[in-house]
Structures are given as C-alpha cells and as structure tokens.
Motif scaffolding. Structure first.
Motif, PDB file in Angstrom:
ATOM      1  N   ALA A  99       0.826  -1.210   0.000  1.00  0.00           N
ATOM      2  CA  ALA A  99       0.000   0.000   0.000  1.00  0.00           C
ATOM      3  C   ALA A  99       0.857   1.255   0.000  1.00  0.00           C
ATOM      4  CB  ALA A  99      -0.926  -0.013   1.218  1.00  0.00           C
ATOM      5  N   ASP A 100       1.905   1.260   0.807  1.00  0.00           N
ATOM      6  CA  ASP A 100       2.805   2.414   0.865  1.00  0.00           C
ATOM      7  C   ASP A 100       3.509   2.627  -0.471  1.00  0.00           C
ATOM      8  OD1 ASP A 100       2.079   2.767   3.491  1.00  0.00           O
ATOM      9  OD2 ASP A 100       3.863   1.792   4.312  1.00  0.00           O
ATOM     10  N   ALA A 101       3.903   1.531  -1.112  1.00  0.00           N
ATOM     11  CA  ALA A 101       4.605   1.627  -2.395  1.00  0.00           C
ATOM     12  C   ALA A 101       3.686   2.207  -3.470  1.00  0.00           C
ATOM     13  CB  ALA A 101       5.121   0.251  -2.809  1.00  0.00           C
ATOM     14  N   ILE A 102       2.410   1.797  -3.454  1.00  0.00           N
ATOM     15  CA  ILE A 102       1.454   2.310  -4.427  1.00  0.00           C
ATOM     16  C   ILE A 102       1.197   3.800  -4.195  1.00  0.00           C
ATOM     17  CG2 ILE A 102      -0.967   2.206  -5.145  1.00  0.00           C
ATOM     18  CD1 ILE A 102      -0.823  -0.831  -4.580  1.00  0.00           C
ATOM     19  N   SER A 103       1.016   4.174  -2.935  1.00  0.00           N
ATOM     20  CA  SER A 103       0.794   5.590  -2.608  1.00  0.00           C
ATOM     21  C   SER A 103       1.966   6.445  -3.059  1.00  0.00           C
ATOM     22  CB  SER A 103       0.581   5.752  -1.100  1.00  0.00           C
ATOM     23  OG  SER A 103      -0.627   5.157  -0.690  1.00  0.00           O
ATOM     24  N   GLN A 104       3.175   5.974  -2.826  1.00  0.00           N
ATOM     25  CA  GLN A 104       4.369   6.722  -3.217  1.00  0.00           C
ATOM     26  C   GLN A 104       4.486   6.806  -4.734  1.00  0.00           C
ATOM     27  OE1 GLN A 104       6.475   8.342  -0.976  1.00  0.00           O
ATOM     28  NE2 GLN A 104       7.051   9.309  -2.915  1.00  0.00           N
ATOM     29  N   TYR A 105       4.140   5.715  -5.410  1.00  0.00           N
ATOM     30  CA  TYR A 105       4.199   5.666  -6.877  1.00  0.00           C
ATOM     31  C   TYR A 105       3.291   6.737  -7.486  1.00  0.00           C
ATOM     32  CZ  TYR A 105       3.630   3.751 -11.605  1.00  0.00           C
ATOM     33  OH  TYR A 105       3.571   3.586 -12.972  1.00  0.00           O
ATOM     34  N   VAL A 106       2.074   6.852  -6.942  1.00  0.00           N
ATOM     35  CA  VAL A 106       1.141   7.858  -7.440  1.00  0.00           C
ATOM     36  C   VAL A 106       1.614   9.261  -7.070  1.00  0.00           C
ATOM     37  CG1 VAL A 106      -1.227   8.732  -7.265  1.00  0.00           C
ATOM     38  CG2 VAL A 106      -0.816   6.268  -7.408  1.00  0.00           C
ATOM     39  N   ASN A 115       0.575  17.981  -5.584  1.00  0.00           N
ATOM     40  CA  ASN A 115       0.402  17.705  -4.162  1.00  0.00           C
ATOM     41  C   ASN A 115      -1.032  17.363  -3.768  1.00  0.00           C
ATOM     42  OD1 ASN A 115       1.264  17.753  -1.286  1.00  0.00           O
ATOM     43  ND2 ASN A 115      -0.063  19.556  -1.225  1.00  0.00           N
ATOM     44  N   TYR A 116      -2.032  18.117  -4.250  1.00  0.00           N
ATOM     45  CA  TYR A 116      -3.404  17.917  -3.769  1.00  0.00           C
ATOM     46  C   TYR A 116      -4.065  16.660  -4.344  1.00  0.00           C
ATOM     47  CZ  TYR A 116      -5.049  20.149  -8.141  1.00  0.00           C
ATOM     48  OH  TYR A 116      -5.305  20.475  -9.455  1.00  0.00           O
ATOM     49  N   LYS A 117      -3.401  15.988  -5.284  1.00  0.00           N
ATOM     50  CA  LYS A 117      -3.979  14.779  -5.885  1.00  0.00           C
ATOM     51  C   LYS A 117      -3.446  13.488  -5.268  1.00  0.00           C
ATOM     52  CE  LYS A 117      -4.942  16.871 -10.397  1.00  0.00           C
ATOM     53  NZ  LYS A 117      -4.751  16.761 -11.868  1.00  0.00           N
ATOM     54  N   ARG A 118      -2.660  13.584  -4.228  1.00  0.00           N
ATOM     55  CA  ARG A 118      -2.100  12.380  -3.612  1.00  0.00           C
ATOM     56  C   ARG A 118      -3.185  11.536  -2.941  1.00  0.00           C
ATOM     57  NH1 ARG A 118       3.381  14.880  -0.735  1.00  0.00           N
ATOM     58  NH2 ARG A 118       4.458  15.392  -2.703  1.00  0.00           N
ATOM     59  N   LEU A 119      -2.885  10.256  -2.778  1.00  0.00           N
ATOM     60  CA  LEU A 119      -3.843   9.321  -2.167  1.00  0.00           C
ATOM     61  C   LEU A 119      -3.844   9.470  -0.648  1.00  0.00           C
ATOM     62  CD1 LEU A 119      -3.122   6.144  -4.336  1.00  0.00           C
ATOM     63  CD2 LEU A 119      -5.083   7.692  -4.511  1.00  0.00           C
ATOM     64  N   ARG A 120      -4.367  10.607  -0.193  1.00  0.00           N
ATOM     65  CA  ARG A 120      -4.374  10.875   1.247  1.00  0.00           C
ATOM     66  C   ARG A 120      -5.348   9.971   2.003  1.00  0.00           C
ATOM     67  NH1 ARG A 120      -2.637  15.749  -0.806  1.00  0.00           N
ATOM     68  NH2 ARG A 120      -1.071  16.819   0.484  1.00  0.00           N
TER      69      ARG A 120
END
Length: 281
Positions: A232-239, A245-250
């Motif tokens: 999950a962390d790897a996918i979030s970082q990939y995106v 900035n405001y489009k990150r998977l927060r």
C-alpha cells in the motif's frame, strides 16, 4: 453473448475468426492480465473499439505490446443517440487516450467547472442527434440544457489544438479536496502502471476533521504481490511521484477482491463508498 466471460469471448473469436470487437475497458484489462490468453488464437482481430468508460493509456500500450492489437475509442451517451466523438483508425497511435474528434454536424462548448483549476472543463454538445429532453420532467431539462440549447453531458475533459477530446471524469464523481477538484480516472490510470495492481478504483472518503474529501484507492492486487501495508505504501508513493500535491492518495490504499462494475464496465463508486461505511461500523 449476454455478458462477458473470458473463455467464451476468446473461444468465439478463435472459432469464427472475428476481426473487429466492441469492448469496454475491463475486458481489455482482462485480456492483458489473464494468463490463459496464450491458450487462444486471437490473430484474426484487427482492431477493437472501446467506449462506456475511460481507457487508461497504460492499458492501450500494454494491449499493443502483449497482443499486437490496437484499440480506438469513442464517446457518447444515450441522450446523444449515442455517439458524439470517435477516433479514426489512423489516430489510435497518434492520439493515445483521446476519444477522438467531434462528429460531423455537431458543435460543442466547454464550460468551467467550479473548483477545477486545470485545463479540464465540462463538455456541452448540440446537434441533430441530441435528444429533445426528458419526458414530463421540466426540472431535469432546465438543469441539463443551457439557455442556448446545449446539452450538458456532465463529463469533464479537455481538447487539444486539433480538436481531439480527452475525457477526465464525470462532474459528479470529482473528488473535492480543500477546494480543488481531483479526477478519480486520472489517478486510476496512473496507478495501473504499478506492477502490484491488477485493477483499481479511486473515490473520495469524508475526512471528519476537515470536512473535505480524501482520494482513496481500492486495489485488486496482482499475482505475486501481497495486499499488505508495504505494498500500500509503495502504491501511494508511486502515485505521489507523478501528481501534484493535492492529488495524492491521502485516503490511503485498501485491498479488495474485485472492483464493482456495471455490465458496461463503469465503476460503481457508490458500492466502494458502502465498503468504507461498513468498515467504520
């Protein structure tokens, strides 16, 4: 076929030497990710046409790399009987991700979307194929048509200098984060590039502290990968590495067995929101 089934679909193409197939994005996803594809001879296929939902550029490229197949896109809706845009055969490689140009005898406008800071705008169309209105529903008609007679499609996107239109998302599906509009389809297309993802859907979840929405990805994990926090962390970082900035998977990443879709391949985001509500109970 009453509905798509992988083996029946492939066997039918092989048996009858089908040359042209009408598909939706989930079918293309299945064709490029199902290992049983090698059991069938699909060499008769010359091209496919995809519509009904956004088709990620990543999928278009993978389809060509793995199966040597091209796919052209079209766009429309029942209210437009049903097509407004379509790619030509020659544009499938020159304008990846486009749904093509406006069909003859039609005109279009592009209206600003509240909170949208990018180049994307809502598509409005007018033409002889556009319906006259909803029967006995003046409220819906007043909301759906502009004063000068353009039908408001509810779809957001942008066109290039040559008139090729690119669909970003539905107005009603845009995620509202701190006054900004985030398009789920854009994040889905990016996330599909990660090797741990077989399928993905993005929707907004409520953030109780700030009263805003946070983009969350629901992921079907690819074979050979585990649906754990590290993935999950790897996918979030990939995106995050590929978006502003405001489009990150927060809202994080959640792993699911399958992405809920209707028969035409559109993601049922309301079902994803139900998953979020159930998890809180």
């Amino acid at each position: 076929m009453p509905r798509f089934q992988f083996d029946t679909f492939c066997a039918t193409i092989q048996k009858h030497r089908i040359t042209y197939a009408y598909v939706v994005p989930p079918i293309i996803l299945e064709l490029v990710s199902n290992p049983r594809i090698t059991e069938y001879d699909l060499s008769s296929l010359r091209m496919m046409l995809s519509a009904a939902a956004p088709l990620a550029v990543e999928l278009i490229q993978t389809l060509h790399q793995k199966l040597k197949l091209s796919v052209r896109q079209a766009y429309g809706m029942s209210e437009c009987a049903p097509c407004t845009h379509m790619q030509t055969w020659n544009e499938t490689h020159t304008h990846l991700g486009s749904v093509g140009r406006l069909l003859p005898n039609m005109t279009a406008k592009y209206a600003l979307v509240e909170g949208e800071t990018g180049r994307s705008k809502e598509l409005w169309v007018k033409g002889p194929n556009v319906f006259l209105g909803y029967l006995n529903n003046p409220k819906a008609n007043s909301e759906s048509f502009s004063e000068d007679g353009y039908y408001k499609t509810g779809d957001v996107g942008h066109k290039d200098e040559n008139g090729h239109f690119y669909i970003t998302d539905r107005v009603k599906e845009l995620i509202k984060y701190n006054g900004f509009q985030v398009a789920p389809a854009e994040l889905e297309a990016i996330a599909l590039g990660h090797p741990a993802i077989t399928d993905v859907a993005v929707t907004g979840i409520k953030d109780g502290q700030s009263g805003t929405e946070l983009p969350r990805a629901y992921v079907v994990v690819a074979p050979g990968y585990e649906g754990n926090q590290s993935t999950a962390d790897a996918i979030s970082q990939y995106v995050s590495d590929q978006v502003i900035n405001y489009k990150r998977l927060r809202g994080g990443v959640r792993f699911v067995q399958a992405i809920p879709r209707n028969p035409s391949g559109k993601i049922l985001r309301r079902e994803l929101k139900k998953l979020d509500r159930v998890a809180k109970l």
